[in-house]
Design a protein around this motif. Structure first.
Motif: not given
Length: 510
Positions: A420-426, A397-408, A444-446, A272-274
C-alpha cells in the motif's frame, strides 16, 4: 559507474539487451573476458558476437581449443543459424598424442604444447587479419601453461599482440576461484560474469554482471537473461530515472460518474492504484472496467495475468457485459498470461517495457501482485524492483492498476504482502452481510494526488456491468462485514438494497 552519453564508436555484441547494458557495445579493438559456469551461454553469446560481425561485412574468426567444428555447427543449428562467413579454427590435441611413442621425455608437455598451440593460433590471425576474434577457451590455455605465472604472461602476450591490429577479441573462460580469475581481470579491458541460479521449483534462472569496463560508462548490477531458440536475450536492469518525461496532469475517467466521484474525479495519469480485497469482491472486474473505458477513449491497455488464463478472463468479463475479448481482437487490449515458474523479474519488466514503449499501452494491469511475488520467492529484492517499475510507469504517464488479494472473506482480513505504501491510490473492496444477503462495498482509503470521497459505496456486478451505488450512510461498521443500521434517515441511499436499486449513473453525493 554512472551512465552517460558516449560519443566514441562501439562494437555491437549482437545482443540488443547487452548493448544497452554496455551503453552501446564494446569499445573497439580491445580484449574482453566472458566467464561463467558450464551451460551459462558463453559459446552462444560468442557466436552472436561473430554473427553480428558477419552481418556487418567484417572478417571474423572462432578459435576453439575444446569443441570441434561439428559440435559448433550443431549448436548453431539448434538456434537456426548458419556459421557461413565465420572462420573456425580447431586447435584440438593431435591424434598421435595418445601414442606412447610420441610422449615427451626431455621436456614437460606444457613447454611444447603451449608454444605449438600459440603458433598455430597466430598463424590463422596473420592469414585472415580478422576484425573480431573469439578464443574458446582460456581454461585450456591455463592447463597448457601449467603455472599461474606462465598463464598470465600468455594472456598478456595475446593482449600485446592484438594491440594496434584493429581486432576486438572475446576470451571465454570457465569461472574459476579468485586465485585463477584475478590475473586475467587485471589484463583485459572489460569482463562480463555469467551466473546461473537453480531455484527449488521452476526452471534455472540466469543473470549477468559487468564487473569491469575501462573508460566507458555502463549499467552496473545484475541483469537477467535467458537462452532461447535464436540465442541469448538480456533484460537490462530497469532504472526509472532514465525515462523522465514531462507531461500534463490529467484525470482519467472510469465512465461511471459515481465511481469517478468516489475517486475524486478519476485516476491521474502517471499514478498507480492498488485494488485490495478478498477473493471475488470485484477487483479484477473493476480493473477490466477501466481497461474498457480506455479502449473507448482509443487508448491501448496491457493486462498481465498471473492467476487466470485469457479464456477465463474473457468468460468472466463477458458475464458482466465487458467485451475484453473483442478489444483484444481489435488490438486495443493485449492480454499476457504469465507462467510464474518460468519467469524472472527482469523478463517480466521487459515485457511491460515492450507494451509501453513499443505498443504504446496507456493502462497496465498486474493481476495479481500475490502471483507476481509468490513466483519469485528466492528473489530478495522484488519489492525494490516493483518500486522501480512503478516509478518508470509513472514517468511515462501510464495508469497502473495493481490487484492484491487479501486472506479471509468477512470479518478480520489480512494480507501476506503490504504494497500500500507503493501505490498512489488505494481502493478497498469488502464483503458485508445485510438482510440475509452478502454484498460488496468499496471505498478509497488513500489518494496522493488529490482529494477523494471518504464514503463507502456499494458495488454490484451484473450482466449489464458494474454499478456503484450511493454512499451507505445509514450503516455503521460496513467494513467489519456485519454492519449496524443507524437512525440517520436524512441521507440519501438509506440502505444497501435501495442503493442497489438506484440508477447506475445517478449523481454522487459527497
Amino acid at each position: 559507474m554512472q551512465e552517460a552519453a558516449v560519443g566514441s564508436a562501439t562494437v555491437s555484441s549482437g545482443i540488443a539487451g547487452l548493448d544497452e547494458v554496455l551503453n552501446g557495445g564494446y569499445t573497439p579493438h580491445r580484449l574482453y573476458l566472458l566467464e561463467g559456469v558450464p551451460g551459462s551461454g558463453k559459446t552462444t553469446m560468442a557466436m552472436q558476437f561473430l554473427l553480428e560481425g558477419v552481418r556487418r561485412g567484417e572478417t571474423v574468426l572462432y578459435v576453439t581449443l575444446s569443441e570441434t567444428r561439428a559440435e559448433l555447427c550443431e549448436a548453431a543449428a539448434s538456434h537456426g543459424w548458419s556459421l557461413e562467413g565465420i572462420h573456425i579454427h580447431e586447435l584440438l590435441p593431435m591424434g598421435d598424442q595418445l601414442d606412447p611413442d610420441s610422449q615427451y621425455t626431455m621436456f614437460h608437455p606444457s613447454e611444447v604444447e603451449l608454444g605449438d598451440t600459440t603458433q598455430r593460433m597466430l598463424e590463422q590471425v596473420e592469414r585472415l587479419q580478422p576484425d573480431r576474434v573469439v578464443f574458446d577457451s582460456l581454461a585450456e590455455i591455463r592447463l597448457l601453461a601449467g603455472t599461474l605465472l606462465r598463464f598470465r604472461r600468455q594472456v598478456l602476450a595475446l593482449k600485446q599482440y592484438f594491440a594496434g591490429r584493429g581486432t576486438t577479441v572475446l576470451l571465454l573462460d570457465d569461472r574459476q576461484g579468485v586465485e585463477h580469475g584475478l590475473p586475467v581481470h587485471t589484463i583485459v579491458h572489460g569482463s562480463i560474469e555469467l551466473d546461473q541460479m537453480r531455484p527449488e521449483y521452476g526452471g534455472d534462472r540466469r543473470r549477468l554482471r559487468v564487473t569491469k569496463l575501462r573508460g566507458r560508462p555502463f549499467r552496473s548490477g545484475n541483469h537477467d537473461y535467458v537462452i532461447v531458440t535464436g540465442g541469448v536475450q538480456v533484460y537490462p536492469r530497469l532504472v526509472a530515472a532514465n525515462f523522465r518525461r514531462d507531461g500534463a496532469n490529467e484525470l482519467v475517467g472510469s465512465d461511471l460518474p459515481a465511481l469517478d466521484a468516489l475517486l475524486g474525479g478519476g485516476l491521474d495519469r502517471g499514478t498507480s492504484t492498488l485494488l485490495i480485497g478478498a477473493a471475488g469482491t470485484g477487483k479484477s472486474s473493476l480493473a477490466s472496467h477501466f481497461v474498457i473505458a480506455a479502449a473507448k477513449r482509443g487508448e491501448r491497455s496491457a493486462m498481465f495475468l498471473f492467476d487466470e488464463s485469457p479464456r477465463a478472463l474473457f468468460t468472466r468479463s463477458h458475464g458482466i457485459g465487458l467485451d475484453i475479448e473483442g478489444c483484444a481482437a481489435a488490438g486495443t487490449v493485449a492480454v499476457h498470461p504469465i507462467d510464474p515458474a518460468e519467469l524472472s523479474p527482469g523478463e517480466f519488466i521487459q515485457r511491460i517495457r515492450h507494451a509501453v514503449e513499443h505498443d504504446n499501452a496507456r493502462v497496465i494491469v498486474i493481476d495479481s501482485l500475490n502471483g507476481y511475488i509468490n513466483a519469485m520467492p528466492e528473489e530478495h529484492f522484488v519489492m525494490i524492483q516493483l518500486h522501480e517499475l512503478l516509478a518508470y510507469l509513472g514517468q511515462l504517464g501510464v495508469v497502473t492498476l495493481l490487484i492484491n488479494a487479501q486472506q479471509g472473506l468477512i470479518g478480520h482480513m489480512s494480507s501476506s504482502i503490504d504494497v500500500s505504501y507503493l501505490a498512489d491510490t488505494v481502493v478497498l473492496l469488502r464483503y458485508f452481510e445485510t438482510r440475509g444477503e452478502v454484498r460488496q462495498a468499496m471505498s478509497v482509503l488513500k489518494k496522493r494526488t488529490g482529494a477523494h470521497e471518504h464514503t463507502i459505496r456499494e458495488l454490484t456486478l451484473g450482466a449489464d456491468g458494474l454499478k456503484v451505488g450511493e454512499p451507505l450512510r445509514r450503516f455503521r461498521g460496513v467494513l467489519t462485514g456485519v454492519p449496524h443500521e443507524t437512525e440517520d434517515t436524512g441521507a440519501s441511499g438509506s440502505d444497501p438494497a435501495s442503493a442497489a436499486r438506484q440508477p447506475a449513473f445517478s449523481p454522487a453525493t459527497s
